[in-house]
Motif scaffolding. Structure first.
Motif, PDB file in Angstrom:
ATOM      1  N   MET A 146       0.834  -1.202   0.000  1.00  0.00           N
ATOM      2  CA  MET A 146       0.000   0.000   0.000  1.00  0.00           C
ATOM      3  C   MET A 146       0.873   1.259   0.000  1.00  0.00           C
ATOM      4  SD  MET A 146      -3.051  -0.644   2.703  1.00  0.00           S
ATOM      5  CE  MET A 146      -4.126  -2.053   2.647  1.00  0.00           C
ATOM      6  N   LEU A 147       1.914   1.217   0.811  1.00  0.00           N
ATOM      7  CA  LEU A 147       2.780   2.388   0.960  1.00  0.00           C
ATOM      8  C   LEU A 147       3.694   2.569  -0.241  1.00  0.00           C
ATOM      9  CD1 LEU A 147       3.758   4.617   2.986  1.00  0.00           C
ATOM     10  CD2 LEU A 147       5.528   2.992   3.668  1.00  0.00           C
ATOM     11  N   THR A 148       4.348   1.489  -0.657  1.00  0.00           N
ATOM     12  CA  THR A 148       5.364   1.584  -1.704  1.00  0.00           C
ATOM     13  C   THR A 148       4.776   1.398  -3.093  1.00  0.00           C
ATOM     14  OG1 THR A 148       7.027   0.746  -0.150  1.00  0.00           O
ATOM     15  CG2 THR A 148       7.560   0.645  -2.487  1.00  0.00           C
ATOM     16  N   GLY A 149       4.005   0.342  -3.289  1.00  0.00           N
ATOM     17  CA  GLY A 149       3.472   0.056  -4.613  1.00  0.00           C
ATOM     18  C   GLY A 149       2.401   1.034  -5.048  1.00  0.00           C
ATOM     19  N   TYR A 150       1.455   1.338  -4.158  1.00  0.00           N
ATOM     20  CA  TYR A 150       0.325   2.189  -4.532  1.00  0.00           C
ATOM     21  C   TYR A 150       0.590   3.671  -4.293  1.00  0.00           C
ATOM     22  CZ  TYR A 150      -2.714  -1.862  -5.208  1.00  0.00           C
ATOM     23  OH  TYR A 150      -3.280  -3.031  -5.672  1.00  0.00           O
ATOM     24  N   ASN A 151       1.362   4.004  -3.238  1.00  0.00           N
ATOM     25  CA  ASN A 151       1.561   5.416  -2.914  1.00  0.00           C
ATOM     26  C   ASN A 151       2.954   5.933  -3.267  1.00  0.00           C
ATOM     27  OD1 ASN A 151       1.529   7.581  -0.049  1.00  0.00           O
ATOM     28  ND2 ASN A 151       0.325   7.824  -1.900  1.00  0.00           N
ATOM     29  N   GLY A 152       3.880   5.028  -3.589  1.00  0.00           N
ATOM     30  CA  GLY A 152       5.204   5.452  -4.050  1.00  0.00           C
ATOM     31  C   GLY A 152       6.159   5.889  -2.971  1.00  0.00           C
ATOM     32  N   GLN A 153       5.889   5.566  -1.693  1.00  0.00           N
ATOM     33  CA  GLN A 153       6.805   5.903  -0.609  1.00  0.00           C
ATOM     34  C   GLN A 153       7.633   4.666  -0.248  1.00  0.00           C
ATOM     35  OE1 GLN A 153       5.176   8.597   2.585  1.00  0.00           O
ATOM     36  NE2 GLN A 153       3.216   7.864   1.804  1.00  0.00           N
ATOM     37  N   PHE A 154       8.936   4.750  -0.421  1.00  0.00           N
ATOM     38  CA  PHE A 154       9.801   3.603  -0.158  1.00  0.00           C
ATOM     39  C   PHE A 154      10.177   3.547   1.316  1.00  0.00           C
ATOM     40  CE2 PHE A 154      10.222   3.867  -4.693  1.00  0.00           C
ATOM     41  CZ  PHE A 154      10.362   2.546  -5.083  1.00  0.00           C
ATOM     42  N   SER A 155      10.065   2.357   1.876  1.00  0.00           N
ATOM     43  CA  SER A 155      10.349   2.168   3.295  1.00  0.00           C
ATOM     44  C   SER A 155      11.294   0.992   3.488  1.00  0.00           C
ATOM     45  CB  SER A 155       9.055   1.912   4.082  1.00  0.00           C
ATOM     46  OG  SER A 155       9.348   1.544   5.415  1.00  0.00           O
ATOM     47  N   LEU A 156      12.342   1.226   4.248  1.00  0.00           N
ATOM     48  CA  LEU A 156      13.249   0.160   4.673  1.00  0.00           C
ATOM     49  C   LEU A 156      13.154  -0.044   6.184  1.00  0.00           C
ATOM     50  CD1 LEU A 156      16.444   0.938   2.545  1.00  0.00           C
ATOM     51  CD2 LEU A 156      14.912  -1.023   2.316  1.00  0.00           C
ATOM     52  N   GLY A 157      12.027   0.355   6.762  1.00  0.00           N
ATOM     53  CA  GLY A 157      11.899   0.276   8.217  1.00  0.00           C
ATOM     54  C   GLY A 157      10.685  -0.468   8.697  1.00  0.00           C
TER      55      GLY A 157
ATOM     56  N   SER B 146      15.235 -10.418  16.334  1.00  0.00           N
ATOM     57  CA  SER B 146      14.371 -10.992  15.299  1.00  0.00           C
ATOM     58  C   SER B 146      13.792  -9.928  14.378  1.00  0.00           C
ATOM     59  CB  SER B 146      13.219 -11.771  15.943  1.00  0.00           C
ATOM     60  OG  SER B 146      13.709 -12.806  16.770  1.00  0.00           O
ATOM     61  N   PHE B 147      13.893  -8.663  14.772  1.00  0.00           N
ATOM     62  CA  PHE B 147      13.267  -7.574  14.019  1.00  0.00           C
ATOM     63  C   PHE B 147      14.318  -6.568  13.568  1.00  0.00           C
ATOM     64  CE2 PHE B 147      10.491  -9.064  17.489  1.00  0.00           C
ATOM     65  CZ  PHE B 147       9.565  -9.751  16.724  1.00  0.00           C
ATOM     66  N   ASN B 148      15.388  -7.091  13.009  1.00  0.00           N
ATOM     67  CA  ASN B 148      16.479  -6.235  12.571  1.00  0.00           C
ATOM     68  C   ASN B 148      16.250  -5.716  11.153  1.00  0.00           C
ATOM     69  OD1 ASN B 148      16.938  -8.515  11.038  1.00  0.00           O
ATOM     70  ND2 ASN B 148      18.635  -9.242  12.305  1.00  0.00           N
ATOM     71  N   VAL B 149      17.288  -5.080  10.616  1.00  0.00           N
ATOM     72  CA  VAL B 149      17.188  -4.494   9.283  1.00  0.00           C
ATOM     73  C   VAL B 149      16.924  -5.559   8.221  1.00  0.00           C
ATOM     74  CG1 VAL B 149      18.454  -3.183   7.537  1.00  0.00           C
ATOM     75  CG2 VAL B 149      18.660  -2.566   9.942  1.00  0.00           C
ATOM     76  N   PHE B 150      17.456  -6.746   8.442  1.00  0.00           N
ATOM     77  CA  PHE B 150      17.291  -7.809   7.455  1.00  0.00           C
ATOM     78  C   PHE B 150      15.820  -8.136   7.239  1.00  0.00           C
ATOM     79  CE2 PHE B 150      17.078 -12.329   6.267  1.00  0.00           C
ATOM     80  CZ  PHE B 150      17.805 -12.279   5.083  1.00  0.00           C
ATOM     81  N   LEU B 151      15.010  -8.054   8.289  1.00  0.00           N
ATOM     82  CA  LEU B 151      13.574  -8.300   8.146  1.00  0.00           C
ATOM     83  C   LEU B 151      12.943  -7.247   7.245  1.00  0.00           C
ATOM     84  CD1 LEU B 151      10.947  -9.761   8.847  1.00  0.00           C
ATOM     85  CD2 LEU B 151      10.824  -8.408  10.946  1.00  0.00           C
ATOM     86  N   SER B 152      13.335  -5.989   7.408  1.00  0.00           N
ATOM     87  CA  SER B 152      12.801  -4.919   6.555  1.00  0.00           C
ATOM     88  C   SER B 152      13.161  -5.147   5.097  1.00  0.00           C
ATOM     89  CB  SER B 152      13.340  -3.565   7.027  1.00  0.00           C
ATOM     90  OG  SER B 152      12.938  -3.282   8.350  1.00  0.00           O
ATOM     91  N   ILE B 153      14.402  -5.558   4.858  1.00  0.00           N
ATOM     92  CA  ILE B 153      14.831  -5.835   3.483  1.00  0.00           C
ATOM     93  C   ILE B 153      14.078  -7.038   2.922  1.00  0.00           C
ATOM     94  CG2 ILE B 153      16.803  -6.488   2.052  1.00  0.00           C
ATOM     95  CD1 ILE B 153      18.564  -4.927   4.002  1.00  0.00           C
ATOM     96  N   THR B 154      13.834  -8.032   3.775  1.00  0.00           N
ATOM     97  CA  THR B 154      13.083  -9.212   3.341  1.00  0.00           C
ATOM     98  C   THR B 154      11.672  -8.831   2.915  1.00  0.00           C
ATOM     99  OG1 THR B 154      14.355 -10.648   4.821  1.00  0.00           O
ATOM    100  CG2 THR B 154      12.223 -11.468   4.065  1.00  0.00           C
TER     101      THR B 154
END
Length: 348
Positions: free
Chosen positions: A73-84, A261-269
């Motif tokens: 919803m955020l990235t695909g439809y609204n164009g806001q990229f999130s790595l968090g 368990s909720f590190n940066v790698f999860l956001s990238i995943t």
């Protein structure tokens, strides 16, 4: 005269193309409904056809699907990229874990609370981030993904520090003859269906058209009277709420939470999941969740020495074969299969 004839021909061609597209849409509707019905039937019957461990894996697929839908919803439809978004996943998980472990609140009540908490946090984070776009917004959310695990370790009295919190899997209510894993699967499936229906209605309506307009050209959208700042903040909050609910369901299913368990790698995943599944698609969340859950395991089975190298090969192959994601690839296949039938109808 020739010019007039050419214009008429062009208009006729466009009319035929539009008619073909509408016929494909009408043909796809009953097929799509039938496909959804078959998928739901298979999903409901899964608990009686596989082991508890495999069922647990499919429960994780559903939780990932919810999180991926929120991020899409955020990235695909609204164009806001999130790595968090891994941070919101962790906030939702810890909200549920703390409420169950510290306050002895029933797990069913903690799921909507986790969504509300993440909605507020996401909205508040989204407001100051409105000035940022593209890579700058991605970097700001990346800092959130870095900070949250450390903050969770700091409040050791509430979060258990690095050791985390151990929970107990809830038993099926109302005397249902279901194992714990079966009940959690059905609970997660029910929440997933509700959230997907809500997202479908939201994205197909006025709100969906507004956020897509902001993605495509925010200046033109504002000129048409769309409050870009408000919509961006709300979408960020709703996206975080979906991810927080997914985190809450995951905490209940795994019965354990820990900051690492909720590190940066999860956001990238999660970001990888929406790219593989398909940007700006609802069904892509399911395809991406299946990829995120099972492909790393397959890579490890192929090579225990270098599983991530195999995983990287899978990613490269998927991106070359399906540059628009799995959902986009299937949509293209459907168009090519139905195009001859539409052409024959037009020829008559």
């Amino acid at each position: 005269m020739a010019s007039g004839t050419g214009g008429a021909t062009s208009t006729t061609a466009r009319a035929r193309a539009a008619a073909g597209a509408s016929r494909r849409a009408l043909a796809a509707r009953p097929v799509g409904l039938a496909a959804v019905g078959v998928v739901l039937l298979v999903a409901v019957s899964l608990p009686f056809a596989m082991s508890n461990f495999r069922l647990f894996q499919f429960t994780q697929v559903l939780t990932y699907a919810i999180a991926l839908l929120g991020l899409n919803m955020l990235t695909g439809y609204n164009g806001q990229f999130s790595l968090g978004h891994g941070a919101f996943y962790g906030i939702g998980a810890y909200t549920t874990a703390i409420m169950i472990d510290r306050w002895d609140i029933g797990y069913g009540w903690t799921i909507p609370v986790a969504g509300i908490v993440c909605l507020v946090v996401g909205f508040l984070f989204g407001r100051p981030a409105l000035r940022l776009e593209g890579l700058y917004l991605a970097l700001a959310t990346f800092s959130l993904a870095l900070a949250v695990p450390q903050i969770l370790k700091y409040f050791e009295h509430w979060t258990g520090g690095s050791q985390g919190i151990v929970l107990s899997k809830p038993k099926a209510p109302f005397g249902l003859r279901l194992s714990e894993d079966q009940w959690l699967y059905y609970l997660t499936l029910a929440v997933t269906i509700v959230l997907f229906v809500v997202a479908w209605n939201l994205l197909r309506g006025r709100v969906g058209r507004a956020i897509v307009a902001i993605r495509d050209n925010h200046i033109a959208a504002e000129a048409m009277g769309i409050n870009s700042a408000l919509y961006k903040s709300v979408v960020f909050g709703v996206s975080a709420a979906y991810t927080g609910i997914a985190g809450a369901l995951s905490a209940i299913a795994i019965a354990f939470v820990a900051p690492d368990s909720f590190n940066v790698f999860l956001s990238i995943t999660l970001l990888t999941g929406i790219v593989i599944g398909g940007f700006a698609t609802i069904s892509g969340a399911i395809y991406g969740a299946l990829f995120v859950q099972f492909v790393p395991n397959w890579a490890q089975d192929i090579s225990k020495a270098a599983p991530w190298a195999i995983f990287g090969v899978f990613l490269i192959v998927f991106m070359y074969v399906m540059p628009r994601g799995i959902a986009g690839f299937l949509h293209l296949v459907w168009i090519r299969l139905t195009a001859p039938a539409v052409s024959r109808e037009q020829g008559r």
